[in-house]
Design a protein around this motif. Structure first.
Motif, PDB file in Angstrom:
ATOM      1  N   UNK A   1       0.843  -1.175   0.000  1.00  0.00           N
ATOM      2  CA  UNK A   1       0.000   0.000   0.000  1.00  0.00           C
ATOM      3  C   UNK A   1       0.889   1.238   0.000  1.00  0.00           C
ATOM      4  N   UNK A   2       0.525   2.207  -0.760  1.00  0.00           N
ATOM      5  CA  UNK A   2       1.283   3.448  -0.883  1.00  0.00           C
ATOM      6  C   UNK A   2       0.807   4.427   0.187  1.00  0.00           C
ATOM      7  N   UNK A   3       1.750   5.140   0.786  1.00  0.00           N
ATOM      8  CA  UNK A   3       1.377   6.101   1.830  1.00  0.00           C
ATOM      9  C   UNK A   3       0.648   7.302   1.215  1.00  0.00           C
ATOM     10  N   UNK A   4      -0.015   8.054   2.053  1.00  0.00           N
ATOM     11  CA  UNK A   4      -0.775   9.221   1.594  1.00  0.00           C
ATOM     12  C   UNK A   4       0.147  10.284   1.002  1.00  0.00           C
ATOM     13  N   UNK A   5       1.351  10.433   1.564  1.00  0.00           N
ATOM     14  CA  UNK A   5       2.299  11.418   1.029  1.00  0.00           C
ATOM     15  C   UNK A   5       2.755  11.050  -0.372  1.00  0.00           C
ATOM     16  N   UNK A   6       3.027   9.778  -0.592  1.00  0.00           N
ATOM     17  CA  UNK A   6       3.448   9.324  -1.920  1.00  0.00           C
ATOM     18  C   UNK A   6       2.301   9.498  -2.911  1.00  0.00           C
ATOM     19  N   UNK A   7       1.094   9.192  -2.484  1.00  0.00           N
ATOM     20  CA  UNK A   7      -0.057   9.342  -3.377  1.00  0.00           C
ATOM     21  C   UNK A   7      -0.261  10.801  -3.783  1.00  0.00           C
ATOM     22  N   UNK A   8      -0.110  11.725  -2.831  1.00  0.00           N
ATOM     23  CA  UNK A   8      -0.227  13.151  -3.160  1.00  0.00           C
ATOM     24  C   UNK A   8       0.869  13.577  -4.128  1.00  0.00           C
ATOM     25  N   UNK A  61      -5.551   6.190 -19.047  1.00  0.00           N
ATOM     26  CA  UNK A  61      -5.653   6.500 -17.616  1.00  0.00           C
ATOM     27  C   UNK A  61      -7.095   6.722 -17.154  1.00  0.00           C
ATOM     28  N   UNK A  62      -7.935   7.232 -18.034  1.00  0.00           N
ATOM     29  CA  UNK A  62      -9.346   7.405 -17.670  1.00  0.00           C
ATOM     30  C   UNK A  62      -9.998   6.049 -17.445  1.00  0.00           C
ATOM     31  N   UNK A  63      -9.705   5.087 -18.313  1.00  0.00           N
ATOM     32  CA  UNK A  63     -10.262   3.742 -18.163  1.00  0.00           C
ATOM     33  C   UNK A  63      -9.765   3.079 -16.878  1.00  0.00           C
ATOM     34  N   UNK A  64      -8.482   3.237 -16.572  1.00  0.00           N
ATOM     35  CA  UNK A  64      -7.944   2.655 -15.335  1.00  0.00           C
ATOM     36  C   UNK A  64      -8.603   3.297 -14.123  1.00  0.00           C
ATOM     37  N   UNK A  65      -8.743   4.611 -14.135  1.00  0.00           N
ATOM     38  CA  UNK A  65      -9.377   5.320 -13.016  1.00  0.00           C
ATOM     39  C   UNK A  65     -10.821   4.865 -12.814  1.00  0.00           C
ATOM     40  N   UNK A  66     -11.584   4.788 -13.889  1.00  0.00           N
ATOM     41  CA  UNK A  66     -12.984   4.370 -13.778  1.00  0.00           C
ATOM     42  C   UNK A  66     -13.095   2.922 -13.319  1.00  0.00           C
ATOM     43  N   UNK A  67     -12.182   2.074 -13.780  1.00  0.00           N
ATOM     44  CA  UNK A  67     -12.190   0.687 -13.351  1.00  0.00           C
ATOM     45  C   UNK A  67     -11.878   0.578 -11.865  1.00  0.00           C
ATOM     46  N   UNK A  68     -10.932   1.378 -11.383  1.00  0.00           N
ATOM     47  CA  UNK A  68     -10.576   1.350  -9.970  1.00  0.00           C
ATOM     48  C   UNK A  68     -11.741   1.817  -9.095  1.00  0.00           C
ATOM     49  N   UNK A  69     -12.507   2.767  -9.587  1.00  0.00           N
ATOM     50  CA  UNK A  69     -13.633   3.287  -8.803  1.00  0.00           C
ATOM     51  C   UNK A  69     -14.727   2.248  -8.607  1.00  0.00           C
ATOM     52  N   UNK A  70     -14.871   1.332  -9.541  1.00  0.00           N
ATOM     53  CA  UNK A  70     -15.945   0.350  -9.447  1.00  0.00           C
ATOM     54  C   UNK A  70     -15.568  -0.861  -8.612  1.00  0.00           C
ATOM     55  N   UNK A  71     -14.287  -1.039  -8.297  1.00  0.00           N
ATOM     56  CA  UNK A  71     -13.853  -2.191  -7.508  1.00  0.00           C
ATOM     57  C   UNK A  71     -14.094  -1.959  -6.018  1.00  0.00           C
ATOM     58  N   UNK A  72     -14.461  -3.020  -5.321  1.00  0.00           N
ATOM     59  CA  UNK A  72     -14.671  -2.925  -3.873  1.00  0.00           C
ATOM     60  C   UNK A  72     -13.358  -2.714  -3.134  1.00  0.00           C
ATOM     61  N   UNK A  73     -12.313  -3.404  -3.569  1.00  0.00           N
ATOM     62  CA  UNK A  73     -10.998  -3.313  -2.944  1.00  0.00           C
ATOM     63  C   UNK A  73      -9.982  -2.942  -4.029  1.00  0.00           C
ATOM     64  N   UNK A  74      -9.933  -1.657  -4.422  1.00  0.00           N
ATOM     65  CA  UNK A  74      -9.071  -1.284  -5.550  1.00  0.00           C
ATOM     66  C   UNK A  74      -7.591  -1.352  -5.194  1.00  0.00           C
ATOM     67  N   UNK A  75      -6.753  -1.611  -6.210  1.00  0.00           N
ATOM     68  CA  UNK A  75      -5.308  -1.561  -5.987  1.00  0.00           C
ATOM     69  C   UNK A  75      -4.857  -0.120  -5.744  1.00  0.00           C
ATOM     70  N   UNK A  76      -3.594   0.052  -5.415  1.00  0.00           N
ATOM     71  CA  UNK A  76      -3.069   1.394  -5.157  1.00  0.00           C
ATOM     72  C   UNK A  76      -3.298   2.314  -6.345  1.00  0.00           C
ATOM     73  N   UNK A  77      -3.452   3.581  -6.043  1.00  0.00           N
ATOM     74  CA  UNK A  77      -3.674   4.558  -7.107  1.00  0.00           C
ATOM     75  C   UNK A  77      -2.418   4.896  -7.881  1.00  0.00           C
TER      76      UNK A  77
END
Length: 107
Positions: A1-8, A61-77
């Motif tokens: 899991x990526x930290x919040x600082x890395x994600x920002x 990237x839009x397709x990956x983002x939309x796919x991640x939003x629909x998953x219950x347990x999405x992988x790291x952003x």
């Protein structure tokens, strides 16, 4: 899991990448459809090919983002950033789909 600082930090790179691609897409589309002079000396077929390339570069990237939003347990952003990098994004999208499928299978 990526930290919040890395994600920002990744969003700080991802947003400008996508904005730059969108601006370039608008310039090339204007050139193809006769609304601008950007790349006016370039052959029409090259401009159309560049336009198609840029559309694909933005859709991944839009397709990956939309796919991640629909998953219950999405992988790291971090995958959105990998999918937003021009040219590399095809490999990023393939890796994301592989990771997502393994996660859904419980591996």
């Amino acid at each position: 899991m990526v930290s919040a600082d890395v994600e920002r930090a990744l969003w700080a790179y991802t947003i400008p990448e996508l904005v730059a691609l969108a601006v370039l897409l608008a310039l090339v589309a204007g050139s193809v459809f006769g609304a601008g002079t950007f790349l006016a000396s370039t052959p029409f077929t090259v401009r159309v090919a560049l336009l198609a390339f840029l559309v694909v570069e933005l859709l991944i990237p839009i397709a990956v983002y939309l796919d991640m939003r629909r998953l219950d347990d999405p992988p790291d952003r971090v995958w959105i950033h990998a999918a937003a990098m021009p040219v590399v994004n095809l490999f990023g999208a393939i890796a994301y789909l592989d990771r997502r499928n393994r996660r859904l299978r419980g591996e």
